[in-house]
Each structure stands twice: as C-alpha cells, then as structure tokens.
Design a protein around this motif. Structure first.
Motif, short mmCIF file in Angstrom:
data_model
loop_
_atom_site.label_atom_id
_atom_site.label_comp_id
_atom_site.label_asym_id
_atom_site.label_seq_id
_atom_site.Cartn_x
_atom_site.Cartn_y
_atom_site.Cartn_z
N UNK A 292 -9.95 6.10 0.12
CA UNK A 292 -9.07 5.38 -1.03
C UNK A 292 -7.55 4.95 -0.62
N UNK A 293 -7.35 3.68 -1.07
CA UNK A 293 -6.14 3.03 -0.88
C UNK A 293 -5.60 2.92 -2.20
N UNK A 294 -4.15 3.33 -2.36
CA UNK A 294 -3.45 3.15 -3.68
C UNK A 294 -2.47 2.10 -3.42
N UNK A 295 -2.18 1.30 -4.27
CA UNK A 295 -1.33 0.00 -4.16
C UNK A 295 -0.55 -0.12 -5.24
N UNK A 296 0.58 -0.66 -5.14
CA UNK A 296 1.37 -1.24 -6.32
C UNK A 296 1.53 -2.76 -6.26
N UNK A 297 2.19 -3.25 -7.33
CA UNK A 297 2.54 -4.66 -7.05
C UNK A 297 3.51 -4.98 -8.43
N UNK B 123 1.00 -1.03 -0.10
CA UNK B 123 -0.06 -0.17 0.01
C UNK B 123 0.83 1.19 0.15
N UNK B 124 0.95 2.06 -0.92
CA UNK B 124 1.47 3.17 -1.10
C UNK B 124 1.07 4.48 -0.53
N UNK B 125 -0.24 4.59 -0.39
CA UNK B 125 -0.77 5.78 0.07
C UNK B 125 -2.42 5.61 0.52
N UNK B 126 -2.84 6.07 1.58
CA UNK B 126 -4.03 6.10 1.94
C UNK B 126 -4.70 7.43 1.91
#
Ligand code: CO8
Length: 251
Positions: free
Chosen positions: A212-217, A205-208
């Motif tokens: 809204x929860x922004x994630x990368x993978x 999880x990069x940012x909340x």
C-alpha cells in the motif's frame, strides 16, 4: 525532506505548496478567469521522439502554452540541471509512458490511447508536464486545462481535475512502487479552476506499508494564493499473478 522545497518556492515565488511556506495553503480565495492562452512557439520545443525514436513526447511546450505555463516550465527545467528533478516524458500510449521494467507482460495495442492524451487539438485538452523528484518521492505537474475540459461555464470539469490528480499521484506511486493501481482517491474541490489558467499539482508519497502506497496532493494557483483542490490517495502495488489475470481479462 522539504528543505529543497524552500529553494524551489523562492525560485518560483510560489506560496502555499506543502513545505514551501506553511500556512499559505490554507487561504481560500476566489479566482477569476485567466486571459486566453498566448499564441506563439516557445524556444527549444519541437516534439521529441521517445526512447524508441517513434513516439511524440507531449510534455514539451507547444504554441498553446500560456506565458505562465512557459515560465514555470522553464524554471522547473532549470531545476533538473542538478539531477534532483527530472522531467517525465509523456506519450499518448501508456506503454511508452511507463518504465521499461513494467512492460513485459503487456502487449502494445494500436487502438488505445492514454486518456489524458486523447484530444488531438493542441491546447484543447490536458496540457501538462510532470517533474519527478525521486529522493523526495514527489511529482509536480504543471497543468493548463483546455476548452474541451469544460464543466461549469469557463471552468474545468471536476472529472478532468480528478484525472490530472490521479495521474500525477499515480506517476508518483509508480516511481515509488512500480506496478500500481488506484484503490482510493479522495478529493476536496476548494476553488474552481478557470480554463486556460495554469495550476500546480504537487503530490508526494507519505507512507508505504507493504503493497500500500499512501499519497497526498494539493492543486494550487501559480502564485500559491488559491487552493483549488486537495486529495489523498491509496495505490496498491499489484502482485504478479493478479496483474497477469487482470491483463488477460481485457485482451
Ligand atoms: C499517467 C500515468 C499514471 C496513470 C495512473 C492512473 C491510475 C488508474 O487510473 S488505475 C484505474 C483505476 N483503478 C482500478 O481500476 C483498480 C480496481 N481495483 C483493483 O483492481 C483492486 O481492488 C486493487 C488492485 C486496487 C487491489 O486489489 P488486490 O491486489 O487484490 O488487493 P487486496 O489484497 O484486496 O488489498 C491489499 C491491501 O489494500 C487494502 N485495500 C484495497 N483496496 C482498498 C481500498 N479501496 N481502500 C482501503 N484499503 C484498500 C486491503 O484492505 C489490503 O490491506 P491489508 O494488506 O492491510 O490487508
């Protein structure tokens, strides 16, 4: 944040995972099919019961797991000893899968199954286990795609890759924000994933921002030399009223 990952990378001899060895992830190499899964039951593996004492936990080794999968699993299991990483049990009903606090409004149905656990034959569908690192807001999934997930001959279907990425990122989002749903998932497919191979799906999880929860993978080969896919996602925390309405509409 990624200091612990340095140790992880050394321990696993992985390269290219975010924060492990910057730079390696950019390499894009073709990878050939892996040998078929190794038969034979690993140590310490029977299907364990859930907290209810009934459901089978599928996130445990079975006879279809390849040596690569077993080795990686054992190394991650070692890392759970200091409490920073936790293995996430996996059941074929989503209500056994999600945290107790999220279940209240849902009634368990007997005719539904978690999509990833819908293929009964061991090794034919999604063989996977996830590990959660709460302090790093990170979930890593060890994934071995089976023969029923075929897209192009010998390779995993793009939809199956999307499914495991969505579920890994989703588990990460749940650990951060509770009841969430995928609002957006964007995937770059970089190199095909051979059936029976083992890949690491590493999400964070990069940012909340509010709900809204922004994630990368990243999805990479075990040696870190092959980048298979990269993804970003937005998950939205459900507000209670909307969640109840949604639930009512499908009953
Ligand atoms: C193994 C266990 C893990 C399982 C994980 C699996 C996860 C899944 O598969 S979920 C299934 C697939 N997803 C869905 O079906 C979701 C369908 N969509 C929805 O229900 C709704 O659109 C939902 C819940 C995502 C958002 O609705 P709602 O709560 O009304 O949010 P809404 O008020 O419109 O938007 C909230 C914020 O998010 C933003 N937003 C919403 N959707 C998007 C989007 N697609 N892209 C960008 N931003 C968005 C809005 O602009 C708003 O931003 P701000 O607060 O800055 O104004």
């Amino acid at each position: 944040m990624w200091r612990r990952c340095g140790a992880l990378g050394r321990a696993l001899a992985l390269r290219g995972l975010p924060g492990l060895a910057p730079g390696a992830a950019g390499r894009r190499t073709a990878s050939g099919p892996s040998p078929p899964a190794r038969p034979g039951l690993p140590c310490g593996t029977a299907a364990a019961g859930s907290q209810l004492g009934q459901s089978k936990d599928y996130a445990l080794p079975n006879a279809s797991w390849s040596q690569d999968m077993l080795d990686l699993y054992n190394r991650f299991l070692d890392m759970t000893k200091d409490g920073l990483w936790k293995r996430i049990p996996s059941y074929n009903n989503i209500l056994d899968h999600i945290p107790e606090s999220m279940k209240l409004t849902y009634e368990k149905r007997k005719d539904t199954r978690l999509f990833l656990r819908s293929i009964d034959a061991e090794g034919a569908g999604f063989e996977y286990v996830m590990f959660l690192n709460t302090s790093e807001k990170r979930v890593v999934c060890l994934f071995q795609p089976g023969s029923y997930l075929e897209g192009h001959p010998g390779f995993a279907h793009g939809g199956s890759i999307a499914t495991i990425i969505d579920s890994t990122i989703g588990s990460c989002a749940i650990s951060v924000a509770g009841k969430v749903m995928t609002a957006n998932l964007s995937i770059d497919y970089v190199n095909p994933v051979p059936l029976g191979s083992v890949v690491l799906v590493d999400s964070k999880a990069d940012k909340v921002e509010g709900r809204k929860v922004f994630l990368s993978c990243k999805m990479q080969s075990v040696d870190g030399n092959t980048l298979h896919a990269e993804a970003t996602a937005l998950f939205i925390q459900l507000d209670a009223t909307k969640a109840q309405k949604q639930q009512a509409s499908c009953q």
